[in-house]
Design a protein around this motif. Structure first.
Motif, mmCIF file in Angstrom:
data_model
loop_
_atom_site.group_PDB
_atom_site.id
_atom_site.type_symbol
_atom_site.label_atom_id
_atom_site.label_comp_id
_atom_site.label_asym_id
_atom_site.label_seq_id
_atom_site.Cartn_x
_atom_site.Cartn_y
_atom_site.Cartn_z
ATOM 1 N N ILE A 27 13.543 -31.172 -9.785
ATOM 2 C CA ILE A 27 12.529 -31.012 -8.622
ATOM 3 C C ILE A 27 11.393 -30.126 -8.767
ATOM 4 C CG2 ILE A 27 14.182 -31.994 -6.937
ATOM 5 C CD1 ILE A 27 14.288 -28.927 -5.778
ATOM 6 N N GLY B 204 8.518 -30.031 -10.052
ATOM 7 C CA GLY B 204 6.956 -30.437 -9.950
ATOM 8 C C GLY B 204 6.696 -30.725 -8.493
ATOM 9 N N HIS B 205 7.793 -31.156 -7.592
ATOM 10 C CA HIS B 205 7.738 -31.570 -6.331
ATOM 11 C C HIS B 205 7.596 -30.410 -5.406
ATOM 12 C CE1 HIS B 205 9.021 -35.775 -6.859
ATOM 13 N NE2 HIS B 205 9.661 -35.167 -7.996
ATOM 14 N N LEU B 206 7.656 -29.055 -5.951
ATOM 15 C CA LEU B 206 7.754 -28.145 -5.276
ATOM 16 C C LEU B 206 6.078 -27.451 -5.109
ATOM 17 C CD1 LEU B 206 10.807 -26.181 -6.257
ATOM 18 C CD2 LEU B 206 10.732 -27.615 -4.348
ATOM 19 N N GLU B 207 5.367 -28.137 -5.724
ATOM 20 C CA GLU B 207 4.066 -27.393 -6.035
ATOM 21 C C GLU B 207 3.159 -27.226 -4.594
ATOM 22 O OE1 GLU B 207 1.722 -29.278 -9.098
ATOM 23 O OE2 GLU B 207 0.068 -27.727 -8.533
ATOM 24 N N LYS B 208 3.532 -28.407 -3.732
ATOM 25 C CA LYS B 208 2.786 -28.194 -2.432
ATOM 26 C C LYS B 208 3.454 -27.862 -1.321
ATOM 27 C CE LYS B 208 -1.178 -30.881 -3.158
ATOM 28 N NZ LYS B 208 -1.324 -31.174 -4.613
ATOM 29 N N CYS B 209 4.845 -27.419 -1.532
ATOM 30 C CA CYS B 209 5.592 -26.919 -0.388
ATOM 31 C C CYS B 209 5.689 -25.504 -0.281
ATOM 32 C CB CYS B 209 7.225 -27.483 -0.938
ATOM 33 S SG CYS B 209 7.017 -29.198 -1.181
ATOM 34 N N LYS C 4 5.005 -29.119 4.429
ATOM 35 C CA LYS C 4 6.459 -28.948 4.143
ATOM 36 C C LYS C 4 7.173 -27.922 3.632
ATOM 37 C CE LYS C 4 7.834 -33.405 4.216
ATOM 38 N NZ LYS C 4 8.945 -33.966 5.063
ATOM 39 N N THR D 265 17.888 -36.066 -7.422
ATOM 40 C CA THR D 265 16.246 -36.040 -7.524
ATOM 41 C C THR D 265 15.986 -36.967 -6.628
ATOM 42 O OG1 THR D 265 16.844 -35.585 -9.790
ATOM 43 C CG2 THR D 265 14.766 -36.532 -9.014
ATOM 44 N N ASP E 88 13.825 -36.276 -3.179
ATOM 45 C CA ASP E 88 12.671 -36.966 -3.279
ATOM 46 C C ASP E 88 12.356 -37.717 -1.760
ATOM 47 O OD1 ASP E 88 10.238 -37.357 -4.505
ATOM 48 O OD2 ASP E 88 10.500 -39.575 -4.999
ATOM 49 N N LEU F 154 11.824 -35.344 0.930
ATOM 50 C CA LEU F 154 10.785 -34.858 0.793
ATOM 51 C C LEU F 154 9.458 -35.543 1.635
ATOM 52 C CD1 LEU F 154 9.754 -31.903 -0.023
ATOM 53 C CD2 LEU F 154 8.913 -33.178 -2.247
ATOM 54 N N HIS F 155 9.906 -36.742 1.582
ATOM 55 C CA HIS F 155 8.889 -37.793 2.053
ATOM 56 C C HIS F 155 9.485 -38.432 3.606
ATOM 57 C CE1 HIS F 155 7.700 -38.049 -1.979
ATOM 58 N NE2 HIS F 155 6.653 -37.919 -1.434
#
Lengths: 171, 190
Positions: free
Chosen positions: B10, B12-17, B64, B140, B144, B147-148
């Motif tokens: 995950i 990569g998904h944390l970049e904007k959180c 987020k 994952t 995901d 997150l959405h």
């Protein structure tokens, strides 16, 4: 209930004029009016807690987010929050504004409040937390503003003790 | 399933959180993948990572927030689950890595090793969608979706009780704290 509505309003107005946008709270008798005022205020984020220590995390999150906050709690709630205060607020230099009802001091009739009353100031001193009393409606606004200023300039928790004189309208 | 594999999946998904972790293995392993200024590692005050996430999420409703928690920490602040459920910020994802152990202090078993079910506790507190996952793919996918999602999410990831060799990193606690605060300040100016 002889909790002073008038002086609760003075305290609430002072918190508002300091730009407080989030209050964490756990109810106790002296805080009832303050919590109702927060409930009725659409601009206030009120976070009702299960245990006061959570408020340290909530206030730290608010601080990081740029929102000024205060914690409303009884002195027993302060005693229940010590690890959070030490190993979060003090360790990470988070400015907490703690507004604490000072139960168990002179005039206290509830036996169960008395030991906490005995320990409160000693624990604040042991932790090196500066504190002042809110005992006179005329000085409440200035004292809250100054406490907040010190919390932010020192990046450290500061405590205000709500006294019986201010909060309780019974001789 | 290992926690490090989950974090890698995950990352990569944390970049904007905004990410808040607990102390010990979670903090060290996330840092081992690469520190970012949007990561705050709460290196003590066990139980308060989720409360910190709640404060952030309520004050920054368009941002987020991800809390990376653990069974030992959650067990120290079970009441916090009820507070999260009460305010249910839609922008908060609460991940609990459950290794059934207090790993960093010698691996003593926690109550989840004898059957206490954190996802069930979270559901009973009012976080209806709380679920338990046991494979990296499942984790994952669930993360995901969380997150959405437009509601508070809680994912309990059952992981092995293994961690890094050490827990102290070269990032000072205060450096991390000021970086994190400044990161949020800059977000607001964008």
């Amino acid at each position: 209930m002889p909790v002073s509505q008038t002086n609760s309003q003075v305290v609430y107005a002072a918190l508002k004029s300091c730009g407080i946008g989030l209050l964490s709270a756990l109810p106790e008798t002296w805080l009832v009016h303050l919590i109702r005022m927060a409930e009725d205020d659409p601009e206030m984020i009120l976070v009702r807690l299960a245990k006061e220590e959570e408020g340290v995390g909530v206030s730290a999150g608010a601080y990081f987010a740029g929102v000024k906050s205060a914690m409303l709690m009884q002195n027993h709630g302060f005693l229940a929050s010590i690890n959070g205060i030490v190993s979060f607020a003090q360790l990470y230099r988070i400015p907490l504004l703690m507004v604490i009802s000072y139960r168990g001091h002179f005039g206290e009739r509830d036996p169960w409040q008395t030991q906490g009353g005995h320990s409160t100031e000693a624990v604040l001193r042991a932790l090196g937390i500066r504190y002042a009393f809110l005992d006179d409606p005329a000085s409440v606004a200035r004292r809250i503003a100054e406490a907040q200023t010190l919390a932010y300039s020192s990046l450290h928790p500061v405590a205000l003790l709500l006294t019986r004189e201010l909060m309780w309208e019974e001789a | 399933m290992q926690r490090l594999e989950c974090l890698r999946a995950i990352y990569g998904h944390l970049e904007k959180c905004l990410v808040v972790t607990i102390m010990g293995a979670v903090a060290a392993e996330l840092q081992s993948l690469g520190h970012r200024t949007n990561f705050f590692y709460l290196q003590h005050a066990m139980g308060l990572a989720s409360s910190t996430g709640l404060g952030l999420a309520l004050c920054l409703p368009h941002q987020k927030v991800v809390v990376l928690d653990g069974d030992g920490s959650v067990l120290m602040n079970l009441g916090g689950l009820t507070t999260l459920a009460r305010y249910r910020p839609a922008n908060l994802v609460h991940v609990i890595f459950d290794n059934e152990s207090l790993l960093s202090v010698g691996g003593f078993p926690t109550a989840t090793s004898t059957g206490s079910d954190l996802a069930a506790l979270a559901r009973a507190a009012g976080i209806e969608g709380a679920s338990t996952v046991r494979t990296v793919d499942e984790f994952t996918e669930t993360f995901d979706a969380a997150l959405h999602a437009t509601e508070l999410a809680c994912v309990v990831a059952k992981v092995e009780a293994v961690g890094p060799k050490g827990y102290v990193t070269d990032l000072a606690l205060l450096e991390n704290r000021f970086q994190f605060q400044r990161h949020i300040d800059h977000l607001k100016w964008k």
